[in-house]
Design a protein around this motif. Structure first.
Motif, short mmCIF file in Angstrom:
data_model
loop_
_atom_site.label_atom_id
_atom_site.label_comp_id
_atom_site.label_asym_id
_atom_site.label_seq_id
_atom_site.Cartn_x
_atom_site.Cartn_y
_atom_site.Cartn_z
N PRO A 198 0.83 -1.21 0.00
CA PRO A 198 0.00 0.00 0.00
C PRO A 198 0.86 1.26 0.00
CG PRO A 198 -0.80 -1.60 1.60
CD PRO A 198 0.53 -2.09 1.12
N GLU A 199 0.23 2.34 -0.38
CA GLU A 199 0.98 3.56 -0.63
C GLU A 199 1.61 4.15 0.63
OE1 GLU A 199 -1.41 6.34 -2.76
OE2 GLU A 199 -2.31 4.79 -3.99
N SER A 200 0.89 4.17 1.71
CA SER A 200 1.42 4.82 2.91
C SER A 200 0.62 4.37 4.12
CB SER A 200 1.33 6.35 2.77
OG SER A 200 -0.01 6.74 2.61
N GLU A 201 1.20 4.60 5.26
CA GLU A 201 0.49 4.28 6.50
C GLU A 201 -0.64 5.28 6.71
OE1 GLU A 201 3.10 4.00 9.79
OE2 GLU A 201 4.28 2.35 8.96
N VAL A 202 -1.65 4.84 7.42
CA VAL A 202 -2.77 5.71 7.74
C VAL A 202 -2.80 5.90 9.25
CG1 VAL A 202 -4.13 5.04 5.75
CG2 VAL A 202 -4.33 3.74 7.85
N VAL A 206 -3.46 1.96 16.18
CA VAL A 206 -2.14 1.42 16.47
C VAL A 206 -1.22 1.79 15.32
CG1 VAL A 206 -2.99 -0.50 17.88
CG2 VAL A 206 -2.75 -0.81 15.42
N ASP A 207 0.07 1.73 15.56
CA ASP A 207 1.04 2.12 14.54
C ASP A 207 1.12 1.09 13.42
OD1 ASP A 207 1.66 4.37 16.02
OD2 ASP A 207 3.36 3.40 17.06
N GLY A 208 1.51 1.58 12.24
CA GLY A 208 1.85 0.69 11.15
C GLY A 208 0.70 0.14 10.34
N LEU A 209 -0.48 0.73 10.43
CA LEU A 209 -1.63 0.24 9.67
C LEU A 209 -1.61 0.79 8.25
CD1 LEU A 209 -4.55 0.50 12.25
CD2 LEU A 209 -3.12 -1.48 11.72
N ARG A 210 -1.98 -0.06 7.29
CA ARG A 210 -2.09 0.35 5.89
C ARG A 210 -3.45 -0.12 5.39
NH1 ARG A 210 2.95 1.70 3.55
NH2 ARG A 210 4.73 1.24 4.88
N LEU A 211 -4.25 0.81 4.93
CA LEU A 211 -5.61 0.53 4.50
C LEU A 211 -5.73 0.72 2.99
CD1 LEU A 211 -8.67 0.07 5.07
CD2 LEU A 211 -8.84 2.52 5.52
N THR A 212 -6.19 -0.31 2.27
CA THR A 212 -6.35 -0.23 0.82
C THR A 212 -7.61 -0.97 0.42
OG1 THR A 212 -5.10 -2.26 0.41
CG2 THR A 212 -3.85 -0.20 0.44
N VAL A 264 -6.81 -4.22 5.69
CA VAL A 264 -5.87 -3.50 6.56
C VAL A 264 -4.68 -4.40 6.81
CG1 VAL A 264 -5.51 -2.41 8.80
CG2 VAL A 264 -7.74 -2.22 7.67
N ARG A 265 -3.50 -3.89 6.54
CA ARG A 265 -2.27 -4.63 6.82
C ARG A 265 -1.46 -3.90 7.89
NH1 ARG A 265 -0.94 -8.80 3.50
NH2 ARG A 265 -2.32 -9.07 1.68
N ARG A 266 -0.74 -4.70 8.64
CA ARG A 266 0.17 -4.16 9.64
C ARG A 266 1.50 -4.87 9.48
NH1 ARG A 266 -0.38 -3.96 16.30
NH2 ARG A 266 1.08 -2.21 16.57
N GLN A 267 2.52 -4.08 9.09
CA GLN A 267 3.84 -4.64 8.82
C GLN A 267 3.74 -5.79 7.81
OE1 GLN A 267 5.25 -5.61 12.75
NE2 GLN A 267 5.78 -3.48 13.22
N GLY A 268 2.94 -5.57 6.78
CA GLY A 268 2.80 -6.53 5.70
C GLY A 268 1.78 -7.62 5.93
N ASP A 293 -5.54 -11.97 17.49
CA ASP A 293 -4.49 -11.42 18.35
C ASP A 293 -4.42 -9.89 18.29
OD1 ASP A 293 -3.52 -11.60 15.67
OD2 ASP A 293 -1.49 -11.32 16.43
N GLN A 294 -5.20 -9.26 17.37
CA GLN A 294 -5.25 -7.80 17.28
C GLN A 294 -6.54 -7.24 17.86
OE1 GLN A 294 -2.60 -5.96 15.74
NE2 GLN A 294 -1.59 -7.96 15.82
N ALA A 295 -7.45 -8.12 18.28
CA ALA A 295 -8.73 -7.67 18.82
C ALA A 295 -8.52 -6.88 20.11
CB ALA A 295 -9.63 -8.88 19.09
N GLY A 296 -9.39 -5.89 20.31
CA GLY A 296 -9.30 -5.06 21.51
C GLY A 296 -8.39 -3.87 21.36
N SER A 297 -7.77 -3.70 20.19
CA SER A 297 -6.85 -2.57 19.98
C SER A 297 -7.55 -1.37 19.35
CB SER A 297 -5.69 -3.01 19.07
OG SER A 297 -6.19 -3.38 17.79
N GLY A 298 -8.83 -1.48 19.02
CA GLY A 298 -9.56 -0.38 18.40
C GLY A 298 -9.61 -0.44 16.88
#
Length: 364
Positions: A198-202, A206-212, A264-268, A293-298
């Motif tokens: 993806p083009e850039s983080e959004v 949490v840090d490092g999310l990429r939405l496409t 949504v990707r996080r660190q690939g 394992d990502q549940a509860g993070s918003g």
């Protein structure tokens, strides 16, 4: 028309830009495919011809901006699927009054993200300039869409290169086409990481999310994530008879024709996804999922808010369904403003939740 190899690694869409009766475009596209077919086959390249006259796009009629990825019409969704599947493009274009055909400009304007980070080559034809002024105009447009025009081109003067509506073939001309295709595919391979990442983080919870928007290459991983997420739903509702657990890869691929999908990707790694579509005055939201394992993070709440913002202008409310015993999901949706709502046809083991859409001021 299309020519396929068993294990094509690159898909090149050859676009016939002219739509007028008596045009040379189809004959020139056919020559290009035949001239380059040996090189395409040996290089594991698929050539697919998209004739804008056959595709028949109307003058741009989408209410939302193309960058939203929200398409109200099936002709747009079909064109989106065709372009999104391509790794590179060859545009076969004449020159009309120092410019490219209006049909080509219109076809480019219908979409946005589907064109990005892909190379494009031109086969032009005309009289005095052999169509090169059309190409110069088109290059200004395609670069705005984040496409990469390559250096190699084919320019045909009609009087010198055609006879009786066909291209006068020669070894030299065929070699020019072959070399252009080789350059195009080299650039397409080099640009592939730009298309898969993806083009850039959004800005997210949490840090490092990429939405496409979801692409065909995402679907196998998306199906695995979906099954992982719905195991919890199966346990909560005491049943394995859940559509997300039964869905096949082919069915998921087919859903792209009727649903908008976001990943949504996080660190690939694919960690979340959602889909939505319009139905009359409702914006239907489905398959909202977050990796266990990502549940509860918003992430789920954040993704729900994003997909609500993608609703078309005419949508009056949002609507979604979840399992009757999925208390965690129900609480999440209620915190986001959804209320339980009765409706005919709701499965006995599911609940329907709706939320009225707040009016949004729009410019333009």
């Amino acid at each position: 028309m299309s020519t396929n190899t068993a294990a094509a690694s690159l898909h090149v869409l050859v676009i016939v830009a002219s739509t007028r009766p008596g045009r040379l475009g189809p004959a020139i596209a056919d020559w290009f495919v035949q001239a380059t077919l040996p090189a395409a086959s040996s290089g594991e390249v698929t050539l697919d011809v998209a004739d804008l006259a056959d595709i028949g796009l109307p003058l741009l009629d989408e209410p939302e901006h193309p960058s939203s990825g929200v398409y109200a019409h099936e002709h747009t969704r079909a064109w989106s699927r065709r372009v999104a599947a391509a790794d590179a493009f060859v545009v076969v274009t004449p020159e009309y009054n120092y410019a490219m055909p209006a049909a080509l400009k219109n076809a480019l304007d219908f979409l946005y993200h589907e064109w990005a980070w892909k190379p494009v080559a031109f086969v032009s034809y005309g009289n005095t300039s052999a169509g090169t002024r059309s190409v110069q105009m088109a290059k200004q447009v395609v670069t705005t869409l984040k496409m990469m025009p390559i250096g190699a081109t084919v320019a045909l003067r009609i009087a010198d290169s055609t006879s009786n509506g066909q291209v006068l073939r020669s070894a030299g001309l065929d070699e020019t086409a072959r070399r252009m295709l080789l350059e195009l595919t080299r650039v397409a391979s080099a640009m592939r990481p730009l298309r898969t990442e993806p083009e850039s983080e959004v800005t997210g919870p949490v840090d490092g999310l990429r939405l496409t928007t979801a692409q065909p290459d995402d679907l196998a991983e998306l199906l695995v994530l979906q099954r992982c997420c719905w195991v919890q739903e199966a346990l909560a509702n005491d049943t394995l008879d859940l559509a997300p657990l039964r869905e096949t890869l082919d069915e998921l691929r087919e859903s792209m024709s009727t649903w908008h999908l976001w990943c949504v990707r996080r660190q690939g790694r694919l960690v979340a996804a959602v889909r939505a579509r319009a139905r009359e005055r409702a914006w239907l939201i489905g398959r909202l999922m977050v990796a266990p394992d990502q549940a509860g993070s918003g992430i789920g709440t954040w993704l729900l808010s994003h997909v609500e913002q993608q609703a078309p202008q005419e949508a009056a409310h949002y609507e979604l369904f979840t399992g009757r015993r999925s208390t965690r999901n129900i609480k999440l949706y209620e915190r986001a403003g959804y209320v339980l709502s009765l409706a005919e046809g709701t499965p006995h083991d599911a609940v329907r939740l709706t939320k009225q859409r707040q009016p949004v001021a729009r410019l333009g």
